[in-house]
Design an enzyme around this catalytic site. Sequence first.
Site, PDB file in Angstrom:
ATOM      1  N   TYR A 146      -3.032   4.280   1.068  1.00 27.47           N
ATOM      2  CA  TYR A 146      -3.316   3.599  -0.282  1.00 27.47           C
ATOM      3  C   TYR A 146      -3.085   1.782  -0.140  1.00 27.47           C
ATOM      4  CZ  TYR A 146       1.827   1.617   0.513  1.00 27.47           C
ATOM      5  OH  TYR A 146       2.913   0.795   0.832  1.00 27.47           O
TER       6      TYR A 146
ATOM      7  N   ARG B 184      -8.984  -3.345   3.860  1.00 28.74           N
ATOM      8  CA  ARG B 184      -8.215  -3.018   4.470  1.00 28.74           C
ATOM      9  C   ARG B 184      -7.935  -1.508   4.138  1.00 28.74           C
ATOM     10  NH1 ARG B 184      -2.323  -5.193   2.928  1.00 28.74           N
ATOM     11  NH2 ARG B 184      -2.588  -4.118   1.368  1.00 28.74           N
TER      12      ARG B 184
ATOM     13  N   ARG C  93      -2.303  24.853   5.132  1.00 29.18           N
ATOM     14  CA  ARG C  93      -1.827  23.720   5.856  1.00 29.18           C
ATOM     15  C   ARG C  93      -2.183  23.761   7.226  1.00 29.18           C
ATOM     16  NH1 ARG C  93       3.584  23.727   8.557  1.00 29.18           N
ATOM     17  NH2 ARG C  93       4.611  21.678   8.089  1.00 29.18           N
TER      18      ARG C  93
ATOM     19  N   LYS D 174      -1.881   1.685   6.068  1.00 26.88           N
ATOM     20  CA  LYS D 174      -1.259   1.503   4.710  1.00 26.88           C
ATOM     21  C   LYS D 174      -0.895   3.314   4.375  1.00 26.88           C
ATOM     22  CE  LYS D 174      -0.551  -1.096   0.936  1.00 26.88           C
ATOM     23  NZ  LYS D 174       0.504  -2.008   1.100  1.00 26.88           N
TER      24      LYS D 174
ATOM     25  N   GLU E 146       9.079  -6.720   9.205  1.00 25.50           N
ATOM     26  CA  GLU E 146       8.731  -6.855   8.128  1.00 25.50           C
ATOM     27  C   GLU E 146       9.570  -6.540   7.069  1.00 25.50           C
ATOM     28  OE1 GLU E 146       4.516  -5.230   6.726  1.00 25.50           O
ATOM     29  OE2 GLU E 146       5.292  -3.563   8.164  1.00 25.50           O
TER      30      GLU E 146
ATOM     31  N   LEU F 127       2.460  -4.797   8.841  1.00 26.62           N
ATOM     32  CA  LEU F 127       0.775  -4.698   7.966  1.00 26.62           C
ATOM     33  C   LEU F 127       0.628  -5.758   8.115  1.00 26.62           C
ATOM     34  CD1 LEU F 127      -0.463  -2.475   5.894  1.00 26.62           C
ATOM     35  CD2 LEU F 127       0.022  -3.381   4.551  1.00 26.62           C
TER      36      LEU F 127
HETATM   37  N1  PDD Z   1       2.796  -3.117  -0.220  1.00 27.11           N
HETATM   38  N2  PDD Z   1       3.962  -4.711   4.457  1.00 27.11           N
HETATM   39  C1  PDD Z   1       4.352  -3.582   4.171  1.00 27.11           C
HETATM   40  C2  PDD Z   1       5.444  -2.846   4.778  1.00 27.11           C
HETATM   41  C3  PDD Z   1       3.790  -4.047   2.793  1.00 27.11           C
HETATM   42  O1  PDD Z   1       4.186  -2.284   2.363  1.00 27.11           O
HETATM   43  C4  PDD Z   1       2.909  -4.992   2.166  1.00 27.11           C
HETATM   44  C5  PDD Z   1       2.434  -4.389   0.194  1.00 27.11           C
HETATM   45  C6  PDD Z   1       2.730  -5.446   2.525  1.00 27.11           C
HETATM   46  C7  PDD Z   1       2.246  -6.274   2.499  1.00 27.11           C
HETATM   47  O2  PDD Z   1       0.904  -7.172   1.817  1.00 27.11           O
HETATM   48  P1  PDD Z   1       0.159  -6.912   0.397  1.00 27.11           P
HETATM   49  O3  PDD Z   1      -0.026  -8.899   0.753  1.00 27.11           O
HETATM   50  O4  PDD Z   1      -1.182  -6.921   1.054  1.00 27.11           O
HETATM   51  O5  PDD Z   1       0.077  -6.377  -0.245  1.00 27.11           O
HETATM   52  C8  PDD Z   1       3.203  -5.819   3.806  1.00 27.11           C
HETATM   53  C9  PDD Z   1       2.463  -2.781  -1.071  1.00 27.11           C
HETATM   54  C10 PDD Z   1       2.870  -3.884  -2.283  1.00 27.11           C
HETATM   55  C11 PDD Z   1       3.684  -1.896  -2.033  1.00 27.11           C
HETATM   56  O6  PDD Z   1       3.741  -0.933  -0.906  1.00 27.11           O
HETATM   57  O7  PDD Z   1       3.417  -1.565  -3.495  1.00 27.11           O
END
Ligand code: PDD
Length: 284
Positions: free
Chosen positions: A33, A52, A100, A148, A180, A204
Amino acid sequence: MERIVYVNGEYVNESDAKISIFDRGFLMADGVYEVTTVLDGKLIDFDGHAKRLTRSLNELDMKPACTDEELLEIHRELVKRNNVEEGMVYLQVTRGAADRDFAYPKDAKPSLVLFTQDKPGLANSPAAQIGMKVISIDDIRWGRRDIKTVQLLYPSMGKMMAKAAGCDDAWMVEDGSVTEGTSNNAYIVKDGVIITRHLGNEILSGITRAAVLRFAKEAQMKVEERSFTISEAQDADEAFVTSASTFVMPVVEIDGTAVGTGNVGPVASRLREIYLDEMRKAAI
Ligand code: PDD
């Protein structure tokens, strides 16, 4: 009023949107996503998110559901149809529906779903003036956090652990170092140096992270991409997180210890301002 959402080639009312129960996103979290922010009715860093997404799909041997140009068109159409001025566009691609089986299906057609979330006042969020409180938790996620994927159960549990502790979010720790936040990248500032974990499979590669580090370097701020511990963070002058939906968000407390003065610091405030200014200018 119902939102208009996008499902596999069609714009439909959200209550009419349908996905198969055999979809591998639903059965196996076999999907990826992106979340792209909308400010002034325009998309922030669409190119970064599209790149990405392509990388995530490649890493999982998944086919793209459409071209980047088509994706941009769908994003814009949804923003327009739902009159979003400030908010988000959520996009999910899964490997599609198939009986499945642990083996990837040969001819499944990827599923593509997009919807908007209206968040008026996102850029002027009062939270950015107050700062967030975080707790630390063990990082027990899988080893490919650079992809992601929609496997978000542990980050979701982490968010609930933070709430139960009266805090806003959790920073995850592996082998003694912060990886993170549950849905954001983590930073500390010490003696004017911005420190954030280096990229790798453990985190990420945030699109906001890339932009913020670029702007920091352009503003002659020092940046170090390396691991740091919770105690180093508690002893820092400032801390903050970045993500598409929070931009630059100060962190003022970690595991009950105030960071610096315990108030929002100047580096996080300045970076937030620069980020919002520059990204608004470049929005499409
Ligand atoms: N999340 N690390 C993780 C685990 C994340 O899920 C996200 C983003 C980031 C930051 O990535 P970016 O700057 O590209 O948004 C880092 C999104 C916003 C979400 O899951 O809603």
